[in-house]
Write a protein that holds these residues in place. Structure first.
Motif, PDB file in Angstrom:
ATOM      1  N   HIS A  15      -1.380 -11.159  23.324  1.00  0.00           N
ATOM      2  CA  HIS A  15      -2.420 -12.010  23.893  1.00  0.00           C
ATOM      3  C   HIS A  15      -3.519 -12.380  22.895  1.00  0.00           C
ATOM      4  N   TYR A  16      -3.822 -11.501  21.953  1.00  0.00           N
ATOM      5  CA  TYR A  16      -4.915 -11.766  21.015  1.00  0.00           C
ATOM      6  C   TYR A  16      -4.401 -12.146  19.628  1.00  0.00           C
ATOM      7  N   MET A  17      -3.151 -12.500  19.550  1.00  0.00           N
ATOM      8  CA  MET A  17      -2.527 -12.861  18.276  1.00  0.00           C
ATOM      9  C   MET A  17      -3.087 -14.197  17.777  1.00  0.00           C
ATOM     10  N   ALA A  18      -3.436 -14.252  16.483  1.00  0.00           N
ATOM     11  CA  ALA A  18      -3.968 -15.480  15.892  1.00  0.00           C
ATOM     12  C   ALA A  18      -3.017 -16.059  14.855  1.00  0.00           C
ATOM     13  N   ASP A  19      -2.350 -15.221  14.100  1.00  0.00           N
ATOM     14  CA  ASP A  19      -1.392 -15.655  13.088  1.00  0.00           C
ATOM     15  C   ASP A  19      -0.124 -14.818  13.217  1.00  0.00           C
ATOM     16  N   GLY A  20       0.855 -15.176  12.397  1.00  0.00           N
ATOM     17  CA  GLY A  20       2.094 -14.422  12.445  1.00  0.00           C
ATOM     18  C   GLY A  20       3.057 -14.969  13.477  1.00  0.00           C
ATOM     19  N   THR A  21       4.078 -14.183  13.808  1.00  0.00           N
ATOM     20  CA  THR A  21       5.141 -14.600  14.723  1.00  0.00           C
ATOM     21  C   THR A  21       5.340 -13.530  15.784  1.00  0.00           C
ATOM     22  N   LEU A  22       5.352 -13.929  17.053  1.00  0.00           N
ATOM     23  CA  LEU A  22       5.512 -12.975  18.139  1.00  0.00           C
ATOM     24  C   LEU A  22       6.934 -12.433  18.215  1.00  0.00           C
ATOM     25  N   LEU A  23       7.915 -13.284  18.033  1.00  0.00           N
ATOM     26  CA  LEU A  23       9.312 -12.867  18.025  1.00  0.00           C
ATOM     27  C   LEU A  23      10.019 -13.596  16.898  1.00  0.00           C
ATOM     28  N   LYS A  24      10.631 -12.866  15.990  1.00  0.00           N
ATOM     29  CA  LYS A  24      11.214 -13.469  14.799  1.00  0.00           C
ATOM     30  C   LYS A  24      12.674 -13.057  14.668  1.00  0.00           C
ATOM     31  N   LEU A  25      13.548 -14.033  14.542  1.00  0.00           N
ATOM     32  CA  LEU A  25      14.974 -13.807  14.312  1.00  0.00           C
ATOM     33  C   LEU A  25      15.324 -14.425  12.965  1.00  0.00           C
ATOM     34  N   THR A  26      15.812 -13.620  12.022  1.00  0.00           N
ATOM     35  CA  THR A  26      16.087 -14.121  10.681  1.00  0.00           C
ATOM     36  C   THR A  26      17.507 -13.783  10.252  1.00  0.00           C
ATOM     37  N   GLN A  27      18.104 -14.703   9.511  1.00  0.00           N
ATOM     38  CA  GLN A  27      19.393 -14.490   8.853  1.00  0.00           C
ATOM     39  C   GLN A  27      19.317 -15.254   7.542  1.00  0.00           C
ATOM     40  N   MET A  28      18.717 -14.636   6.524  1.00  0.00           N
ATOM     41  CA  MET A  28      18.331 -15.351   5.318  1.00  0.00           C
ATOM     42  C   MET A  28      18.950 -14.787   4.040  1.00  0.00           C
ATOM     43  N   LYS A  29      19.602 -13.627   4.091  1.00  0.00           N
ATOM     44  CA  LYS A  29      20.107 -13.010   2.865  1.00  0.00           C
ATOM     45  C   LYS A  29      21.284 -13.774   2.273  1.00  0.00           C
ATOM     46  N   THR A  30      22.162 -14.307   3.119  1.00  0.00           N
ATOM     47  CA  THR A  30      23.330 -15.049   2.646  1.00  0.00           C
ATOM     48  C   THR A  30      23.510 -16.289   3.518  1.00  0.00           C
ATOM     49  N   SER A  31      24.433 -17.154   3.109  1.00  0.00           N
ATOM     50  CA  SER A  31      24.780 -18.349   3.893  1.00  0.00           C
ATOM     51  C   SER A  31      26.097 -18.141   4.627  1.00  0.00           C
ATOM     52  N   SER A  32      26.408 -16.885   4.951  1.00  0.00           N
ATOM     53  CA  SER A  32      27.720 -16.562   5.523  1.00  0.00           C
ATOM     54  C   SER A  32      27.849 -16.987   6.988  1.00  0.00           C
ATOM     55  N   LEU A  33      26.735 -17.207   7.691  1.00  0.00           N
ATOM     56  CA  LEU A  33      26.813 -17.551   9.109  1.00  0.00           C
ATOM     57  C   LEU A  33      27.415 -18.944   9.289  1.00  0.00           C
ATOM     58  N   THR A  34      28.521 -19.037  10.011  1.00  0.00           N
ATOM     59  CA  THR A  34      29.190 -20.328  10.253  1.00  0.00           C
ATOM     60  C   THR A  34      29.413 -20.531  11.754  1.00  0.00           C
ATOM     61  N   THR A  35      30.346 -19.786  12.339  1.00  0.00           N
ATOM     62  CA  THR A  35      30.638 -19.936  13.765  1.00  0.00           C
ATOM     63  C   THR A  35      29.733 -19.056  14.628  1.00  0.00           C
ATOM     64  N   GLY A  36      28.966 -18.163  14.003  1.00  0.00           N
ATOM     65  CA  GLY A  36      28.056 -17.320  14.762  1.00  0.00           C
ATOM     66  C   GLY A  36      26.801 -18.067  15.158  1.00  0.00           C
ATOM     67  N   LYS A  37      25.881 -17.371  15.807  1.00  0.00           N
ATOM     68  CA  LYS A  37      24.647 -17.994  16.302  1.00  0.00           C
ATOM     69  C   LYS A  37      23.476 -17.044  16.060  1.00  0.00           C
ATOM     70  N   ILE A  38      22.314 -17.603  15.795  1.00  0.00           N
ATOM     71  CA  ILE A  38      21.092 -16.818  15.705  1.00  0.00           C
ATOM     72  C   ILE A  38      20.615 -16.415  17.099  1.00  0.00           C
ATOM     73  N   LEU A  39      20.739 -17.319  18.046  1.00  0.00           N
ATOM     74  CA  LEU A  39      20.334 -17.060  19.431  1.00  0.00           C
ATOM     75  C   LEU A  39      21.356 -17.690  20.363  1.00  0.00           C
ATOM     76  N   ASP A  40      21.851 -16.908  21.301  1.00  0.00           N
ATOM     77  CA  ASP A  40      22.891 -17.377  22.224  1.00  0.00           C
ATOM     78  C   ASP A  40      22.467 -17.038  23.653  1.00  0.00           C
ATOM     79  N   ILE A  41      22.279 -18.058  24.480  1.00  0.00           N
ATOM     80  CA  ILE A  41      21.835 -17.861  25.864  1.00  0.00           C
ATOM     81  C   ILE A  41      22.937 -18.372  26.789  1.00  0.00           C
ATOM     82  N   HIS A  42      23.378 -17.507  27.719  1.00  0.00           N
ATOM     83  CA  HIS A  42      24.434 -17.880  28.662  1.00  0.00           C
ATOM     84  C   HIS A  42      23.953 -17.635  30.086  1.00  0.00           C
ATOM     85  N   THR A  43      24.328 -18.511  30.994  1.00  0.00           N
ATOM     86  CA  THR A  43      24.090 -18.292  32.417  1.00  0.00           C
ATOM     87  C   THR A  43      25.234 -18.898  33.216  1.00  0.00           C
TER      88      THR A  43
END
Length: 339
Positions: A113-141
């Motif tokens: 609630h009192y956050m001024a800078d930064g990121t509240l929720l962070k998802l990173t995949q930055m070490k390699t470029s290996s991600l192809t068919t995968g997903k950083i975020l996957d939502i199903h319903t």
């Protein structure tokens, strides 16, 4: 192989702690509690368990780290493990039987609630470029009727800046946004994209900028099977005065064909139709205006009808069967005409 090595019974404890592990600031590489197992087939309920099935309020487990600066309050790691499969998870929250949640209830909640800078929720995949068919975020319903959407972002206090931003600075043949639907049951009230800005009185609802584009299309609309529908429909305006329903402009001095309509296979219909309506009095249905231009030479023409290969029919037909006063055609010039 069975039983309990250490059992502390504190069934009547109402205040205090059954076990307290206490240390001062001297601990650095050590640990207050170290639980180790080498089993390769752990129990589904976990190697470390906290069971509080009778709890209805309060907190089952709490980690407090008020002085934390660049450390981590809770760290779950697989170290150098590379064996996770489709059913493997580093963190798993199971609320499958929760069917009575209200709109304000949550399975997972992150507050800042009192956050001024930064990121509240962070998802990173930055070490390699290996991600192809995968997903950083996957939502199903599997819901068949979502009134508030499977994903909702509410930011009603924002007055400037951006609510959502998507960047792809090295994109070549990819799509920034893909919206897909294989449904063949869309009805008249369905929209793949619905933008509702009912209270807006100024500004632009959709603004597309591509100032460096040399080739291609800024907007491409295709609908090969369309029969009685419309690709673009602008019909509900009732208060237009000096505004425009459609404004097309180019200040290029090299434009050879800035507005091009093609109907190569039309047979009995109307290629272009303007229904002016019955209320026209002193206005003009179609106006071709050179404004202050006076550079036209003998090869120029404001209107040119080319039917050079037509052998029958009528190139220009003016029907004024009920005309009783006025002119079907008026050719007007001042005294400057000579040759």
């Amino acid at each position: 192989r069975d039983g309990t090595l250490l059992h502390i019974n504190a069934s009547d404890l109402s205040d205090g702690s059954a076990v307290t592990l206490d240390t001062l600031s001297s601990i650095s590489t050590g640990t207050l509690l170290n639980a180790i197992t080498t089993t390769s087939d752990g129990h589904v309920d976990g190697a470390v368990r906290l069971i509080a099935n009778e709890m209805k309020s309060g907190t089952g487990m709490k980690i407090s780290s008020n002085g934390l600066t660049n450390g981590t309050a809770l760290h779950v790691t697989s170290n150098d493990g590379k064996m996770l499969e489709s059913d493997g998870r580093l963190i798993y929250i199971d609320g499958n039987d929760e069917s009575g949640l209200s709109d304000d209830d949550s399975m997972v909640e992150v507050n800042g609630h009192y956050m001024a800078d930064g990121t509240l929720l962070k998802l990173t995949q930055m070490k390699t470029s290996s991600l192809t068919t995968g997903k950083i975020l996957d939502i199903h319903t599997k819901s068949s009727g979502l009134t508030n959407g499977a994903f909702e972002l509410t930011s009603n206090s924002v007055q400037s800046g951006q609510i959502m931003r998507i960047r792809g600075d090295k994109i070549t043949s990819a799509n920034m946004i893909d919206i897909l639907s294989s449904s063949s049951n869309l009805n008249a009230s369905s929209q793949i994209i619905n933008i509702d800005a009912s209270g807006a009185k100024n500004g632009s609802i959709v603004d597309v900028k591509s100032p460096s584009l040399l080739h291609g299309n800024v907007i491409s609309l295709t609908s090969a099977k369309l029969t009685s529908g419309k690709i673009i429909n602008m019909i509900d305006n009732t208060d237009l005065t000096s505004g425009k329903l459609l404004h097309v402009k180019s200040i290029s001095t090299h434009a050879s064909n800035p507005l091009h309509l093609e109907f190569p296979n039309i047979d009995t219909g109307d290629g272009v139709r303007l229904d002016i309506g019955k209320h026209l009095t002193s206005g003009v249905g179609i106006l071709l205006d050179t404004n202050d231009g006076n550079q036209m030479d003998t090869g120029g023409a404001l209107m040119f009808v080319n039917g050079i290969k037509q052998r029958n029919g009528t190139l220009l037909h003016i029907n004024a069967s009920d005309l009783s006063d006025g002119s079907a055609v008026t050719l007007d010039t001042l005294s400057s005409i000579s040759t």
